[in-house]
Enzyme design. Structure first.
Site, PDB file in Angstrom:
ATOM      1  N   ASP A 167       0.869  -1.167   0.000  1.00 38.39           N
ATOM      2  CA  ASP A 167       0.000   0.000   0.000  1.00 38.39           C
ATOM      3  C   ASP A 167       0.915   1.229   0.000  1.00 38.39           C
ATOM      4  O   ASP A 167       2.105   1.150   0.324  1.00 38.39           O
ATOM      5  CB  ASP A 167      -0.966  -0.005   1.195  1.00 38.39           C
ATOM      6  CG  ASP A 167      -2.192   0.879   0.903  1.00 38.39           C
ATOM      7  OD1 ASP A 167      -2.122   1.708  -0.032  1.00 38.39           O
ATOM      8  OD2 ASP A 167      -3.214   0.752   1.606  1.00 38.39           O
TER       9      ASP A 167
HETATM   10  C1  BGC Z   1      -5.037   3.339  -0.001  1.00 37.68           C
HETATM   11  C2  BGC Z   1      -5.128   2.358  -1.151  1.00 37.68           C
HETATM   12  C3  BGC Z   1      -4.954   3.075  -2.457  1.00 37.68           C
HETATM   13  C4  BGC Z   1      -3.625   3.811  -2.448  1.00 37.68           C
HETATM   14  C5  BGC Z   1      -3.344   4.574  -3.720  1.00 37.68           C
HETATM   15  C6  BGC Z   1      -3.780   4.188  -0.106  1.00 37.68           C
HETATM   16  O1  BGC Z   1      -3.836   5.227   0.830  1.00 37.68           O
HETATM   17  O2  BGC Z   1      -5.057   2.646   1.220  1.00 37.68           O
HETATM   18  O3  BGC Z   1      -6.375   1.703  -1.106  1.00 37.68           O
HETATM   19  O4  BGC Z   1      -5.021   2.168  -3.519  1.00 37.68           O
HETATM   20  O5  BGC Z   1      -3.627   4.757  -1.377  1.00 37.68           O
HETATM   21  O6  BGC Z   1      -4.179   5.658  -3.844  1.00 37.68           O
END
Ligand code: BGC
Length: 766
Positions: A282
């Protein structure tokens, strides 16, 4: 007292562990919440299918030509138009892969569709719509040149009622969530896009999901059985259906960060579940370099995090093996080959919207599918005095509430990474109609058909009369000649925050005030998950109530289709609505802790949502699986048959059969078939959603193990068939580390919800 090694701790259930140790409470067990080490990281080799085998052959061949620096390059992120952009190797035509949100539409771009949120799709209980949803989303990602779609979502599953991101996932039930995960994955990947199942694993609350000033992130502590039967379960469906990527979550799991947790990545995902693709972190979810590489992380986002030159150094000094860096690059490129993205792919069509450009229009004819799913996910929970559907004589409507109309302007927020703006409609409660939730999972509508717009269209067609008041808490006057008063309220949720309440005073007052003046008040709730309604649900002037979910851009049309009976409602609740917020007990809120190492103990084990309500015998307001329609149905003829002609079968899957992606192949063998016949006993065409619940011994009272949407004309009967697989009937045996059938009697129930069980039977496994 027997001393157990810490590595054994998650292989035992908490109660076994407690008993074995002479403790009465899990939190007293010294190594509760520790994650056992699993090394080395399994090397992927494409044994699942010919398609994976081919992909691996190509990937291995190209990786053998890469220098160490080039391999490192493909394992990290760089600045670029997309929310994530991997490193390219131009001399070998390896492109920068574009990673983009969100699970319900391409995020932050123009001329893209805003689909219903995943929780709304789950509320359709319609396997075909789930697939079509994934496929339409996939087409939009593909045509924008996005290689990796950051979805579907089964983490959070919905452990806590107020979880800020529950709406991004499908359901608090792992079987329903799994059906969606599989179908959406297939849909996305059939369009040529790599799906990324997220967030692996136990990302059940937003509070302290990341480390910060207060200390480390929260640690979601769960026992091995709960991890398997509840939280990993829906991911198995996505894996089984070929998902090319898995995104590891932010927080710690049993005190080890999810993106460097060797038990989760090397152990469960890559060994037990035979994952062939790559694990992506993530965003900024990597917290150590060598540890994450060796624990099974394959690519870091959005930049190179702790890798880049340091990873090169780690390989050179032997802290990370050459096999591991080769495996990382091979897994990433295998998924790229697996989806045939090497055979030509649209050029990147993701742009920063503050610069003039020519946006690529990828909407296709998806608006009609969005309208259909929007209507199919609406759940009618109350309908008295034949309030709905409206008839030809319903020509005078009064409309109240902030959620009936568009917000004064869509919010434009520059997004955190890459190109684009998030455009949010209904950014918060009270500000306009809600069609999506907030944060990276929010969609970016090209337009929004508000409820009032669709009602206007209909009223003008019927040459009727309309009155409205969107903003007052106590609207006056009541229009005495109105056939019905519609009140629109909503409940918003967003990434980064858990919800503070499941109801709000302003909206409840509004509903009560309208109802006090209008004897035919119909309430429409757009909500990002659970919304409690007990302050007014039994008011006799409130004749109908609809949970209209997060329906996406065609919101108003989807709603009027149901209100006017063009489509009979068929949505069913994908979660439990309690009478009181306090009925959720410890499953209401995130665990607020200011400790440097906060611990969130999932001591309820398997008992979340309806499993918890059933166990504690708490009567919900509206149970999981509940929903009304404009017709009635009869159930008859329950039959359970053993597919091999005998009820005798091995307790464990055959250990000599190799694991493929998704787990042991025999887990998917259909051992039994349950059949029943369903008759439409009313006067109108409508769909019933018969649900199969199984009482598995030594497990929750009943668990969903089958469902089907059955469209039926008035008077029509159809037979419905539910296959029961080995996985459906097994529990995770923590000692043997395998799914086990029990030689015992299993209760079989087919009904219209988790509590409306119409047919009862049983099967004995010998
Ligand atoms: C989120 C993800 C997301 C990523 C990219 C993160 O903060 O938890 O779900 O895909 O950001 O935007």
């Amino acid at each position: 007292m027997k001393v157990l090694s810490p590595f054994f701790s998650v292989a035992l259930t908490q109660s076994t562990l407690c008993a074995a140790q002479g403790y009465t409470n899990e939190s007293e067990v010294p190594y509760y919440g520790l994650s056992p080490p699993v090394y080395p990281s399994p090397v992927g080799n494409g044994t699942t299918s010919n398609a994976w085998k081919n992909a691996y052959q190509h990937a291995k061949a190209i990786v053998s030509k890469l220098t160490l620096e080039e391999k490192v390059n493909v394992t990290g992120g760089f600045d670029g138009a997309c929310v994530g952009n991997s490193g390219a190797v131009p001399r070998l035509s390896i492109p920068s892969l574009c990673f983009q949100d969100a699970p319900d539409g391409v995020r932050g771009q123009e001329f893209v569709s805003a689909f219903p949120a995943s929780i709304h799709v789950a509320a359709t209980w319609d396997r075909s719509l789930m697939y079509q949803y994934g496929n339409a989303l996939g087409e939009e990602y593909h045509d924008k040149g996005i290689h990796v779609a950051l979805g579907p979502v089964a983490g959070p599953l919905g452990r806590i009622a107020r979880g800020g991101r529950n709406w991004e996932g499908l359901s608090a039930d792992p079987y329903l969530a799994g059906a969606g995960m599989g179908a959406i994955t297939r849909g996305i990947q059939d369009a040529g896009v790599i799906a990324s199942a997220k967030h692996w694993l136990l990302n059940e609350e937003e509070w302290r999901r990341n480390p910060g000033n207060l200390g480390e992130s929260e640690s979601s502590n769960a026992d091995d059985r709960t991890i398997h039967e509840l939280y990993a379960f829906p991911f198995m469906d996505s894996l089984r259906d070929g998902v090319g990527s898995v995104l590891c979550s932010y927080q710690r799991v049993n005190n080890s960060y999810a993106c460097q947790n060797s038990k989760l990545l090397n152990g469960i995902l890559k060994t037990e579940l035979g994952f062939e693709g790559f694990v992506v972190s993530d965003w900024e979810g990597q917290h150590a370099g060598v540890a994450s590489a060796n624990a099974g992380l394959d690519i870091v986002m959005p930049d190179q995090g702790f890798w880049g030159n340091k990873l090169t150094e780690a390989v050179n000094n032997g802290s990370v093996s050459t096999d591991r860096i080769n495996d990382m690059a091979t897994r990433i490129l295998s998924s790229w080959y697996y989806l045939d993205q090497n055979k030509g792919y649209p050029s990147n069509g993701v742009y920063a919207n503050d610069k003039k450009h020519d946006p690529v229009d990828v909407q296709g004819d998806h608006a009609s599918l969005i309208r259909e799913i929007g209507a199919a996910g609406i759940v009618l929970v109350k309908n008295t005095n034949n309030a709905l559907p409206f008839t030809n004589s319903t020509r005078f409507l009064s409309v109240y509430g902030y959620d009936a109309t568009l917000p004064p302007s869509p919010w434009n927020n520059p997004s955190r990474y890459g190109g684009g703006y998030e455009v949010n409609f209904g950014w918060n409660t009270f500000n306009g109609t809600l069609v999506t939730g907030g944060g990276s999972g929010g969609s970016t509508p090209p337009y929004v058909v508000s409820p009032i717009q669709a009602i206007q269209e209909r009223i003008s067609r019927d040459r009727g009369t309309l009155r409205w008041d969107f903003w007052s808490e106590n609207p006056t006057p009541a229009y005495v000649n109105s056939d019905a008063c519609l009140v629109f309220i909503n409940a918003y949720a967003s990434e980064s925050f858990d919800r503070e309440t499941l109801q709000d005073e302003f909206s409840d007052n509004l509903v009560k005030n309208v109802a006090s003046n209008c004897t035919n008040t119909i309430v429409v709730i757009h909500s990002a998950g659970i919304r409690t309604v007990d302050t007014w649900i039994n008011n006799p002037n409130i004749t109908a109530v609809l949970f209209a979910g997060l329906p996406g851009q065609e919101s108003g049309h989807s709603l009027t289709d149901v209100l006017y009976g063009e489509i009979a409602p068929s949505g069913r609740l994908p979660y439990t609505i309690a009478k009181n917020e306090s009925d959720y007990g410890r499953l209401l809120n995130s665990t607020i802790s200011f400790d440097a190492f906060p611990q969130v103990n999932f001591t309820e084990g398997l008992y979340i949502d309806y499993r918890y309500f059933d166990k504690e015998e708490i009567e919900p307001r509206f149970e999981f699986g509940f929903g009304l329609t404009y017709s009635t149905f009869g159930y008859a003829g329950l039959r359970v048959t053993a597919n091999n002609g005998s009820s005798s079968t091995a307790e464990l899957p055959d250990p000599d059969i190799a694991i493929v992606q998704g787990g042991h192949p025999q887990l998917w063998d259909e051992l039994y078939t349950v059949t029943a016949s369903i008759t439409n006993t009313g006067n109108v065409t409508a769909s019933e959603i018969p649900q199969l619940y199984v009482s598995i011994p030594n497990a929750p009272v009943r668990q969903l193990r089958g469902f089907e949407k059955v469209p039926l004309k008035a008077g029509q009967t159809k037979s419905v068939r539910f296959p029961l697989t080995r996985r459906d009937l097994s529990i995770w045996d923590v000692e043997v580390q395998q799914w086990r059938l029990q030689r015992a009697e299993y209760g079989i129930f087919v009904g219209a919800s988790s509590r409306d069980l119409r047919l009862k039977g049983s099967v004995r496994i010998q």
